[in-house]
Design a protein around this motif. Structure first.
Motif, PDB file in Angstrom:
ATOM      1  N   ARG A 137      50.754  28.828  43.402  1.00  0.00           N
ATOM      2  CA  ARG A 137      50.835  29.773  44.516  1.00  0.00           C
ATOM      3  C   ARG A 137      49.495  29.778  45.231  1.00  0.00           C
ATOM      4  NH1 ARG A 137      54.246  35.150  43.054  1.00  0.00           N
ATOM      5  NH2 ARG A 137      53.755  35.435  45.247  1.00  0.00           N
ATOM      6  N   VAL A 138      49.540  29.647  46.530  1.00  0.00           N
ATOM      7  CA  VAL A 138      48.292  29.548  47.288  1.00  0.00           C
ATOM      8  C   VAL A 138      47.470  30.825  47.166  1.00  0.00           C
ATOM      9  CG1 VAL A 138      49.197  27.880  48.931  1.00  0.00           C
ATOM     10  CG2 VAL A 138      49.457  30.319  49.406  1.00  0.00           C
ATOM     11  N   GLU A 139      48.128  31.967  46.879  1.00  0.00           N
ATOM     12  CA  GLU A 139      47.391  33.225  46.736  1.00  0.00           C
ATOM     13  C   GLU A 139      46.407  33.175  45.565  1.00  0.00           C
ATOM     14  OE1 GLU A 139      51.688  34.510  47.821  1.00  0.00           O
ATOM     15  OE2 GLU A 139      50.689  32.877  46.768  1.00  0.00           O
ATOM     16  N   PHE A 140      46.671  32.306  44.602  1.00  0.00           N
ATOM     17  CA  PHE A 140      45.811  32.221  43.424  1.00  0.00           C
ATOM     18  C   PHE A 140      44.666  31.219  43.602  1.00  0.00           C
ATOM     19  CE2 PHE A 140      49.716  33.548  40.787  1.00  0.00           C
ATOM     20  CZ  PHE A 140      49.358  34.876  40.855  1.00  0.00           C
ATOM     21  N   ASP A 141      44.629  30.516  44.731  1.00  0.00           N
ATOM     22  CA  ASP A 141      43.579  29.502  44.924  1.00  0.00           C
ATOM     23  C   ASP A 141      42.196  30.135  45.062  1.00  0.00           C
ATOM     24  OD1 ASP A 141      45.353  27.417  44.767  1.00  0.00           O
ATOM     25  OD2 ASP A 141      45.570  27.166  46.931  1.00  0.00           O
ATOM     26  N   ASP A 142      42.139  31.327  45.606  1.00  0.00           N
ATOM     27  CA  ASP A 142      40.865  32.021  45.772  1.00  0.00           C
ATOM     28  C   ASP A 142      40.304  32.422  44.400  1.00  0.00           C
ATOM     29  OD1 ASP A 142      38.697  33.494  46.844  1.00  0.00           O
ATOM     30  OD2 ASP A 142      39.881  35.329  46.687  1.00  0.00           O
ATOM     31  N   GLN A 143      39.100  31.991  44.086  1.00  0.00           N
ATOM     32  CA  GLN A 143      38.485  32.267  42.783  1.00  0.00           C
ATOM     33  C   GLN A 143      37.354  33.293  42.867  1.00  0.00           C
ATOM     34  OE1 GLN A 143      37.423  28.780  40.558  1.00  0.00           O
ATOM     35  NE2 GLN A 143      39.431  27.828  40.774  1.00  0.00           N
ATOM     36  N   THR A 144      37.361  34.105  43.929  1.00  0.00           N
ATOM     37  CA  THR A 144      36.294  35.081  44.121  1.00  0.00           C
ATOM     38  C   THR A 144      36.147  36.013  42.924  1.00  0.00           C
ATOM     39  OG1 THR A 144      36.628  35.046  46.517  1.00  0.00           O
ATOM     40  CG2 THR A 144      35.460  36.946  45.596  1.00  0.00           C
ATOM     41  N   PHE A 145      37.259  36.528  42.421  1.00  0.00           N
ATOM     42  CA  PHE A 145      37.193  37.487  41.316  1.00  0.00           C
ATOM     43  C   PHE A 145      36.779  36.794  40.018  1.00  0.00           C
ATOM     44  CE2 PHE A 145      40.701  39.319  44.060  1.00  0.00           C
ATOM     45  CZ  PHE A 145      39.836  40.138  44.761  1.00  0.00           C
ATOM     46  N   PHE A 146      37.210  35.565  39.830  1.00  0.00           N
ATOM     47  CA  PHE A 146      36.800  34.788  38.654  1.00  0.00           C
ATOM     48  C   PHE A 146      35.299  34.530  38.690  1.00  0.00           C
ATOM     49  CE2 PHE A 146      36.422  30.519  36.543  1.00  0.00           C
ATOM     50  CZ  PHE A 146      36.671  30.957  35.250  1.00  0.00           C
ATOM     51  N   GLU A 147      34.779  34.227  39.870  1.00  0.00           N
ATOM     52  CA  GLU A 147      33.333  34.021  40.008  1.00  0.00           C
ATOM     53  C   GLU A 147      32.576  35.305  39.657  1.00  0.00           C
ATOM     54  OE1 GLU A 147      31.274  31.503  40.990  1.00  0.00           O
ATOM     55  OE2 GLU A 147      32.751  29.945  41.429  1.00  0.00           O
ATOM     56  N   ALA A 148      33.034  36.434  40.201  1.00  0.00           N
ATOM     57  CA  ALA A 148      32.308  37.693  40.032  1.00  0.00           C
ATOM     58  C   ALA A 148      32.449  38.274  38.637  1.00  0.00           C
ATOM     59  CB  ALA A 148      32.789  38.705  41.060  1.00  0.00           C
ATOM     60  N   LEU A 149      33.592  38.062  37.997  1.00  0.00           N
ATOM     61  CA  LEU A 149      33.864  38.699  36.705  1.00  0.00           C
ATOM     62  C   LEU A 149      33.709  37.768  35.512  1.00  0.00           C
ATOM     63  CD1 LEU A 149      36.975  40.838  37.713  1.00  0.00           C
ATOM     64  CD2 LEU A 149      34.650  41.662  37.268  1.00  0.00           C
ATOM     65  N   ARG A 150      33.604  36.460  35.760  1.00  0.00           N
ATOM     66  CA  ARG A 150      33.490  35.528  34.640  1.00  0.00           C
ATOM     67  C   ARG A 150      32.342  34.519  34.812  1.00  0.00           C
ATOM     68  NH1 ARG A 150      35.660  39.055  32.892  1.00  0.00           N
ATOM     69  NH2 ARG A 150      37.713  39.252  31.912  1.00  0.00           N
TER      70      ARG A 150
END
Length: 307
Positions: A137-150
């Motif tokens: 799903r293209v909505e999951f391509d953004d990794q902003t939250f993964f960058e900030a939280l992991r």
């Protein structure tokens, strides 16, 4: 609006409710709500500043991602393994989900109390394996939250605190950012699992994204091995459980080993350290990981044997 405030909560919902603040998370306010209708909901409200000793920020808009994750995982996971989403309110950064029925137990608390059951590890592996069936799903391509939280608080921050690991961590961050192979939960931990009638129910999906599935394996393995160090009397059972978990997965390779070592380091030296480890246990874990970085075991199963 603060859902932990009873007056504000009832005003928001437009009805009288019984509420109970749930502890354990650092990134959200979480409240159990018993409605006059007899239904029990759990409401989550994402925080911009996380509840940890060091400064750690992330956009509360991640609540929208979590709601989408719940809907997506429910399509591929075993029945009952994902709680039902009731609503998501982006304006107040709140979502509501159906509460897991009582009685239930938190898997992390069970493990820390010495309750180690192989079927729980088996289910945990089977559930993670189903994520590989999730459509892109293209909505999951953004990794902003993964960058900030992991990636920043776990990997980059740990590298800054443990210079001998910096080159290993930096290379892993680069590979992780470049890998877009499947759905990643991002918070695949016993802390986020409730057990009801012997079945596992997975919670907390705010870091879900399309990326490197090996991260979930390393994140989970870290909890099993850290508890094995912390609880010597349960170490053999926890290591057996870790192997059982790995045996359910379609792939256990070099990437899974690297993420396990990096997450083990992070839980001893990152922004989000394991609260049950003593200062001495954290130092020991960091030193142990540095030894394995310098002389890596041939695979993740060998790491379990050597831990």
């Amino acid at each position: 609006m603060n859902i932990e405030n009873q007056y504000e909560l009832e005003t928001y919902l437009g009805e009288r409710v019984e509420s109970r603040v749930l502890a354990g998370g650092v990134s959200n306010r979480t409240v159990e709500v018993k409605r006059e209708s007899g239904e029990t909901w759990v409401l989550k409200q994402a925080l911009e500043k996380l509840r940890v000793p060091v400064d750690w920020f992330c956009s509360p808009e991640r609540i929208i991602r979590e709601a989408l994750g719940m809907e997506t995982l429910a399509q591929v996971a075993p029945a009952g393994a994902i709680t039902r989403l009731i609503f998501c309110d982006p304006a107040e950064h709140v979502l509501a989900m159906e509460a897991v029925p009582e009685p239930h137990a938190n898997w992390k608390e069970l493990l820390l109390s010495g309750v180690v059951e192989m079927d729980h590890f088996r289910q945990f592996g089977v559930l993670l394996a189903t994520f590989r069936n999730s459509p892109h799903r293209v909505e999951f391509d953004d990794q902003t939250f993964f960058e900030a939280l992991r990636l920043e608080p776990y990997y980059a921050y740990s590298a800054s605190q443990v210079p001998p690991a910096a080159s290993f961590i930096s290379a892993l961050i680069g590979r992780t950012r470049a890998t877009h192979e499947g759905l990643v939960h991002g918070d695949y931990s016993p802390k986020n699992v409730l057990i009801h009638k012997g079945k596992l129910v997975l919670l907390d999906h705010e870091v879900i994204h399309w990326g490197d599935p090996a991260f979930d394996v390393g994140f989970a393995m870290t909890h099993f091995l850290s508890k094995a160090s912390h609880l010597p009397a349960c170490a053999a059972g926890l290591k057996a459980g870790a192997r059982t978990f790995l045996e359910q997965l379609p792939v256990v390779g070099a990437a899974e080993l690297d993420h396990t070592l990096a997450c083990l380091l992070a839980r001893g030296a990152g922004r989000s350290q394991l609260e049950y480890l003593s200062a001495g246990e954290k130092r020991q874990q960091v030193e142990r990981v540095l030894g394995f970085i310098e002389k890596p075991p041939p695979n993740l199963f060998a790491l379990v044997d050597a831990w």
